[in-house]
Enzyme design. Sequence first.
Site, PDB file in Angstrom:
ATOM      1  N   ARG A 380       0.847  -1.188   0.000  1.00 24.43           N
ATOM      2  CA  ARG A 380       0.000   0.000   0.000  1.00 24.43           C
ATOM      3  C   ARG A 380       0.888   1.245   0.000  1.00 24.43           C
ATOM      4  NH1 ARG A 380      -5.094  -1.930   2.039  1.00 24.43           N
ATOM      5  NH2 ARG A 380      -5.259  -3.974   1.018  1.00 24.43           N
ATOM      6  N   GLU A 382       0.523   4.186   0.798  1.00 28.74           N
ATOM      7  CA  GLU A 382      -0.147   5.220   1.592  1.00 28.74           C
ATOM      8  C   GLU A 382       0.878   5.914   2.478  1.00 28.74           C
ATOM      9  OE1 GLU A 382      -3.151   3.284   3.826  1.00 28.74           O
ATOM     10  OE2 GLU A 382      -4.261   2.553   2.090  1.00 28.74           O
ATOM     11  N   ARG A 388      -0.646   2.192  13.215  1.00 30.41           N
ATOM     12  CA  ARG A 388      -1.305   0.970  12.757  1.00 30.41           C
ATOM     13  C   ARG A 388      -1.188   0.740  11.255  1.00 30.41           C
ATOM     14  NH1 ARG A 388      -7.829   1.453  12.535  1.00 30.41           N
ATOM     15  NH2 ARG A 388      -8.009   3.166  11.055  1.00 30.41           N
ATOM     16  N   HIS A 389      -0.403   1.564  10.539  1.00 31.33           N
ATOM     17  CA  HIS A 389      -0.286   1.419   9.088  1.00 31.33           C
ATOM     18  C   HIS A 389       1.124   1.010   8.689  1.00 31.33           C
ATOM     19  CE1 HIS A 389      -4.024   3.868   9.017  1.00 31.33           C
ATOM     20  NE2 HIS A 389      -4.262   3.154   7.932  1.00 31.33           N
ATOM     21  N   GLU A 531      -9.977  -2.092  13.022  1.00 33.57           N
ATOM     22  CA  GLU A 531     -10.287  -3.026  11.941  1.00 33.57           C
ATOM     23  C   GLU A 531      -9.132  -3.985  11.685  1.00 33.57           C
ATOM     24  OE1 GLU A 531      -9.920  -2.967   7.235  1.00 33.57           O
ATOM     25  OE2 GLU A 531     -10.693  -1.102   8.108  1.00 33.57           O
ATOM     26  N   SER A 534     -11.397  -6.706   6.227  1.00 31.64           N
ATOM     27  CA  SER A 534     -12.400  -6.049   5.400  1.00 31.64           C
ATOM     28  C   SER A 534     -12.806  -7.019   4.300  1.00 31.64           C
ATOM     29  CB  SER A 534     -11.839  -4.764   4.788  1.00 31.64           C
ATOM     30  OG  SER A 534     -12.843  -4.076   4.083  1.00 31.64           O
ATOM     31  N   ARG A 582      -1.704  -6.626  12.139  1.00 29.73           N
ATOM     32  CA  ARG A 582      -2.675  -5.902  12.957  1.00 29.73           C
ATOM     33  C   ARG A 582      -3.401  -6.861  13.907  1.00 29.73           C
ATOM     34  NH1 ARG A 582      -6.416  -1.273  10.266  1.00 29.73           N
ATOM     35  NH2 ARG A 582      -4.367  -0.577   9.548  1.00 29.73           N
TER      36      ARG A 582
END
Length: 608
Positions: A380, A382, A388-389, A531, A534, A582
């Site tokens: 990712r 991002e 948490r990323h 989360e 998903s 996670r």
Amino acid sequence: MSEAEEISAKIGELAETIRNAKAEEKPIEEWKPILDEMLALKAKYKEITGNDFAPPKKEKKKGEAQQAPSDKNKAKKEAKAKAKAEKEAKKKKQREERERREREKSEKLAGIGQDNFGDNPIVQSEKITDKVWTKIENLKPVLAGQEVLVRGHLQTARMVGSKGIFVLVRSSLYSVQGVCFASKDGKISEAMIKYIDGLAAESVVDMKGTVTVPDEPVESATQKMVEIQVTSFHCVVKAQQALPFQMEDACRPDSGKETDVGAYDENEEEDVHDDGLIRVGQKMRLDYRWLDLRTPANQSIFRIESMVGVLFRECLIKKGFIEIHTPKLIGGASEGGADVFTLDYFGQPACLAMSPQLHKQMTAACSGFERVFETGPVFRAENSNTRRHLCEFTGFDLEMVIHEHYDEVLELFSDLFIYIFDGINDRCKDELERVREQHPFEDLKYCRPTLKLSYAEGCALLREAGVDQDDYEDLSTENEKKLGDIVREKYDTDFFFMDKYPLAVRPFYTMPCPENPKLSNSYDFFIRGQEILSGAQRIHEPGLIEERAKAWGIDLEDIAEYINSFRNGALPHGGGGIGLERVIMLFLGLPNIRKAAWFTRDPKRLAP
């Protein structure tokens, strides 16, 4: 001739007469008068001269042969000489024996000639010996009195005076104390003690000795009820550079509970905390990850993570799934959007897969495998510097066909997570305790079956608590966390899922809700308000896929193969993707996902 000379000559004559009488072994009565006369003359000689009589020395005439001694006198002299030589030889032997014993004692103290300590030659697979190593985790009081050989890292060495030392040897997440004191017989020398003390921390060592049970538990070791009385200590591999931090500091329990949400800057961490003790910061840990991973807590975290993989596979294989392996190099974007790592693929635009989503749908719904799963890296792009990323993490994905309703998938996910949570608690008891010692956490609470809420019900719970949350807006991280607290208080569980998310916040391939076109047949699972999964029912009708892709602004040419795979009849299906790191972070109550990643890849870290 003077009177003194005449007396001297007369004394000589009398002395010769006496010698001859003795030689002839005549009785003393015969030569006693002669002796008395000689003694009287000696007295007169002293009276005249003032000196005691001494016979004049005879000068040997040139060429005159010496008078040979009698056989008896010769034998006596030889016997006397022999006795003297034997006595001297005995004294010499005794002196040499004393010197040898003193030399051996000195050499023992210096360790000269001893083979129970020192550096081993490099291991080059040259030979196989009959040595048997015992795992440190197997050292228990039942082995008391037995000799064992263990290998591990030398964590600490503490001298006691100049003749004793305590060592802590660690292997994986287990450690044992060794005790070594110099002995009077020299088998354990002071040199051996000094050798052990001089070894660098974290050197790899072989420690041999007898297992004993201490009077008090050894608090610094995991094997608290035993210790090893060391008889042999060898270095297998020496640590060749200074440690960037002490393992004792890296193993120290957290001073307080950190937040597990919000922005993260590794440079802002303090090494010294309120209790005045040094703790190793996250940046230092990640810079020297190979050392940080040696701590018992980290050894345990990643053994638990490994067990999650085992449990994931076990459960799904029992339920008829097969494992697939899909490409991570793809053309375009795997799920649409701009958060992908792009690259040039021999002149063609490509990217790293954000998930195996499109290929797992192809295999399950379009290729006849029906139930598939995969574990592998996902990427990712991002620029999220949070707790948490990650830019690269491990995805646990599954996809399965359904008959009527996506609840079939939700029931499977519920069973899967309960199987994983039960498995961790049952199979990882030691590991959980090692983590808890450094990072205290509460046991995860979960229901059987898993608590299910709709997205609208979750939003309503937030509004009841005074939080502004619309039913068609995505949940912020803060609101997710708050909802987790509300659910725990209301339902006594840390684990739940919600379905019927707004369609606008889900990927293009998500099946719309038949009752409300603004909603979707999608769902998220949560642990402690964050989360971890998903998923959704996927669209299996190619026309609807094209419609939703256009709504997202995705070029249909980029996903042409994906759409075409549904044109030959595709089964209804659904699935989801789990973020492994996670799950571990939240199950163990860790404050930062980097503690659950082997080698972190975030926007600011690309090494080691």
